[in-house]
Write a protein that holds these residues in place. Structure first.
Motif, PDB file in Angstrom:
ATOM      1  N   TYR B  33      38.337  39.903  42.753  1.00 38.86           N
ATOM      2  CA  TYR B  33      39.172  40.349  41.642  1.00 38.86           C
ATOM      3  C   TYR B  33      38.213  40.619  40.492  1.00 38.86           C
ATOM      4  N   GLU B  62      43.680  43.679  34.829  1.00 39.25           N
ATOM      5  CA  GLU B  62      43.802  44.261  33.489  1.00 39.25           C
ATOM      6  C   GLU B  62      42.784  43.700  32.511  1.00 39.25           C
ATOM      7  N   ASP B  63      42.184  42.572  32.817  1.00 39.44           N
ATOM      8  CA  ASP B  63      41.152  41.989  31.954  1.00 39.44           C
ATOM      9  C   ASP B  63      40.521  40.817  32.704  1.00 39.44           C
ATOM     10  N   ILE B  65      40.679  37.701  31.902  1.00 42.67           N
ATOM     11  CA  ILE B  65      41.579  36.549  31.988  1.00 42.67           C
ATOM     12  C   ILE B  65      42.325  36.643  33.318  1.00 42.67           C
ATOM     13  N   ALA B  66      42.856  37.827  33.576  1.00 40.24           N
ATOM     14  CA  ALA B  66      43.598  38.033  34.820  1.00 40.24           C
ATOM     15  C   ALA B  66      42.671  37.938  36.032  1.00 40.24           C
ATOM     16  N   PHE B  69      42.109  34.268  36.678  1.00 38.56           N
ATOM     17  CA  PHE B  69      43.302  33.590  37.201  1.00 38.56           C
ATOM     18  C   PHE B  69      43.703  34.117  38.577  1.00 38.56           C
ATOM     19  N   ALA B  70      43.497  35.401  38.831  1.00 39.21           N
ATOM     20  CA  ALA B  70      43.795  35.925  40.170  1.00 39.21           C
ATOM     21  C   ALA B  70      42.831  35.321  41.185  1.00 39.21           C
TER      22      ALA B  70
END
Ligand SMILES: Cc1ncc(C[n+]2csc(CCOP(=O)(O)OP(=O)(O)O)c2C)c(N)n1
Ligand code: SF4
Lengths: 262, 360
Positions: B33, B62-63, B65-66, B69-70
């Protein structure tokens, strides 16, 4: 004397953690019950992963007999997208408050919607940041008093409340399911959530359900005033109903593209 | 569909980013990711070109952060998931890594440091040491490898997946822009060909058909005692595994009066400086922590106790030096720093500095 029958609880209900931890009169329990019934009806308990946010939704971290991950404020959707991309056979539910969905996690919501991620997102709209003590949320109504809008929300200063389902409906590709329900109509709400799970199961696209919900603790309301606020004031601004159904024909620039993992 | 991206051992000439992508493939990474940021971009570029051939996954989020977390989600789902980032992206990713730290999730992040603070440059830097070792609202229960060459970049990327899944602490490979972009000869290999067995991955959620209690994973605690208990257990375990995880490298240390300490790509200049000092008859040696977390403090202490001077060389303003000083607390050996934040460092400069400061 006949003893009144206990109301039927969903099979996924985790009895050991009941009574639950939400305040008396809180809408979260009702939304979760509707979700539990929908999961029961579809018989998907074994392969469902439930994710909850920070905010009062975190109190559901051991609510169900479901694999559950409690994550960070606004980050529930990317965690579940990560799971779904890695294991498309699982059913994932992202559960959060309006702050988690429309403020801190808004970029994830927008991107998941435009990717048509196969996740079912449930947002509990109680018009406040509840867990942190009742500050203004993206959904606080104009004129509504909160800890950070003590004279009532002034839309000229703070903008207007965000219409989440309308936002998602506007950007999600065909195949998406988008609805707004309310704890005032639990049968309809359960129906919306079930359709949202069905949408994921059938690989059609993202499912997004907002639930109008109560927070008597931060609204400082009694039972009658709580229901009046949900049924009258919230519904006047946030119309209840289905905004997108997967059967609709693709229109305009949208092309029919099957979502990833379907 | 091909399943083995690398067979046996193969010689190659490639960039560091390419090395990482090949290593992740060879390690059996299932999914990446990512979010674009220089200088790690080509890790994603090579991965997205090769992944479909080997049935591996990718999602551009999308960034960061994602992406972080993904990656957490992929790991929870039982996959060898990873991501790569740098600089401000590393800052954003710390949120997810704090969760991984608390929940003992075997995430793997490759960091290709760029100059800081803020957006800064994209070339040389060792300024993400603090962030990578201790970023996030936690105690720094992480494993951080700092490779010096492309051979090591390959080796430690594979190792990162194994250490992560074996010990269950978030694991980082801390490279830098210079390593990312430079080309050098490298031997890539199939882990099996070198007798390396990949640690098995197991889902923490989503095991249909298995009889068990549902997993209720969280990183929020209501009571101080509860949190303290969970953290104390994790800290104890981190301390217990540390001796098995720490790694270091030394050169010409046995009789060294001056010990030069450096990590990552800068350590190559430090080593070259030692070679040239030795040629001039000076007793210099070099010590390189390969793991920055946990830090090889015991070994360093015994070497430092024998030296007359210590010199820390780094492309940062004392991030490594602080780790060194903390590790050596109580020792009298003076510690000098050649600190060049965001700059490249040559062996000649180091030698010149040593003579100017009369460290030898
Ligand atoms: C990064 C970060 N910022 C702020 C907080 C503090 N915080 C905890 S809950 C919350 C508000 C949650 O509101 P909402 O998402 O609407 O959920 P509710 O509590 O109303 O159910 C905030 C701001 C946090 N936990 N993490
Ligand atoms: S604070 Fe509000 S939202 Fe939170 S549990 Fe209590 S009533 Fe429910």
């Amino acid at each position: 004397m006949a003893i009144a029958a206990q109301p039927q609880m969903p099979r996924v209900w985790r009895a050991e953690t009941k009574p639950h931890k939400f305040c008396p009169g809180c809408g979260h329990g009702i939304v979760l019950k509707a979700l539990g019934e929908a999961i029961d009806a579809l018989d998907i308990q074994e392969r469902t992963v439930f994710g909850c946010d920070i905010g009062c939704s975190l109190l559901s971290w051991d609510f169900f007999n479901l694999d559950t991950v409690q994550t960070h404020h606004g980050r529930t959707t990317p965690v579940l997208v990560g799971i779904k991309r890695a294991r498309p056979e699982l059913v994932v539910v992202s559960y959060m408050g309006d702050g988690g969905a429309y403020a801190i996690g808004a970029q994830h919501l927008v991107s998941s919607a435009s990717r048509n991620d196969l996740v079912t997102i449930i947002v509990v709209n109680n018009t406040v940041y509840a867990m942190t003590g009742g500050q203004m949320a993206p959904t606080t109504l104009p004129g509504q008093k909160t800890e950070t809008t003590p004279y009532g929300r002034d839309a000229r200063l703070t903008g207007r409340p965000i219409l989440g389902p309308e936002l998602v409906a506007a950007i999600a590709p065909p195949g998406a399911y988008v609805a707004r329900g309310s704890i005032a109509n639990i049968v309809q709400l359960k129906n919306f959530i079930q359709k949202g799970l069905q949408n994921q199961l059938e690989g059609r696209g993202i499912a997004f359900i907002e639930a109008l919900s109560s927070c008597p603790t931060n609204w400082h309301t009694n039972a009658a005033a709580t229901w009046r606020f949900v049924e009258k004031e919230m519904t006047a601004y946030f119309p209840v109903g289905e905004l997108r159904i997967p059967a609709e024909k693709p229109s305009g620039r949208f092309q029919e593209v099957p979502p990833y993992g379907s | 569909m091909a399943t083995r991206p690398v067979t046996g051992e193969q010689r190659a000439f490639m960039t560091g980013n390419e090395v990482v992508a090949w290593a992740a493939l060879a390690a059996g990474a299932d999914i990446m990711y990512g979010y674009p940021i220089t200088p790690q971009n080509e890790i994603m570029h090579y991965w997205t070109r090769m992944a479909p051939k080997y049935e591996r996954g990718f999602l551009q989020t999308e960034d960061e952060i994602a992406a972080g977390f993904a990656t957490v989600g992929g790991v929870l789902a039982g996959k060898r998931a990873f991501t790569a980032t740098a600089g401000p992206g590393n800052v954003l990713m710390q949120e997810a890594m704090a969760m991984a730290e608390m929940m003992r999730l075997p995430t793997v992040v490759v960091v290709t440091q760029r100059g800081g603070p803020s957006t800064a440059t994209v070339i040389y830097s060792q300024q993400e040491l603090n962030l990578t070792c201790f970023g996030g609202n936690g105690e720094g229960l992480r494993i951080v490898y700092s490779p010096a060459s492309h051979d090591e970049l390959f080796l430690y990327t594979i190792k990162a997946f194994n250490s992560a899944w074996k010990y269950r602490f978030p694991t980082f490979v801390l490279g830098d822009g210079y390593q990312s972009k430079m080309r050098e000869p490298v031997t890539i290999f199939d882990p099996e060909a070198r007798g390396i067995t990949m640690e098995p991955c197991r889902p923490m959620v989503g095991l249909p058909g298995e009889k068990r209690d549902p997993a209720h994973l969280r990183n929020t605690y209501n009571l101080e005692d509860e949190l303290y208990e969970v953290l104390t257990a994790a800290i104890k375990e981190y301390e217990a595994i540390s001796p098995r995880v720490v790694e270091w490298d030394t050169y010409a240390v046995d009789d060294a009066d001056l010990l030069i300490i450096a990590h990552g790509v800068v350590s190559r200049a430090a080593r070259a400086a030692v070679v040239s000092l030795r040629e001039g008859g000076f007793k210099a040696g070099y010590f390189r922590p390969v793991t920055l977390r946990p830090f090889p403090e015991e070994t360093l202490r015994s070497l430092a106790a024998r030296a007359r001077n210590l010199l820390v060389v780094e492309s940062a303003y004392g991030q490594l030096k602080r780790l060194v000083q903390v590790s050596l607390y109580g020792l009298e050996t003076p510690v000098t720093g050649y600190l060049r934040p965001g700059m490249g460092i040559t062996p000649e400069e180091i030698v010149e500095f040593i003579h100017a400061k009369e460290l030898i």
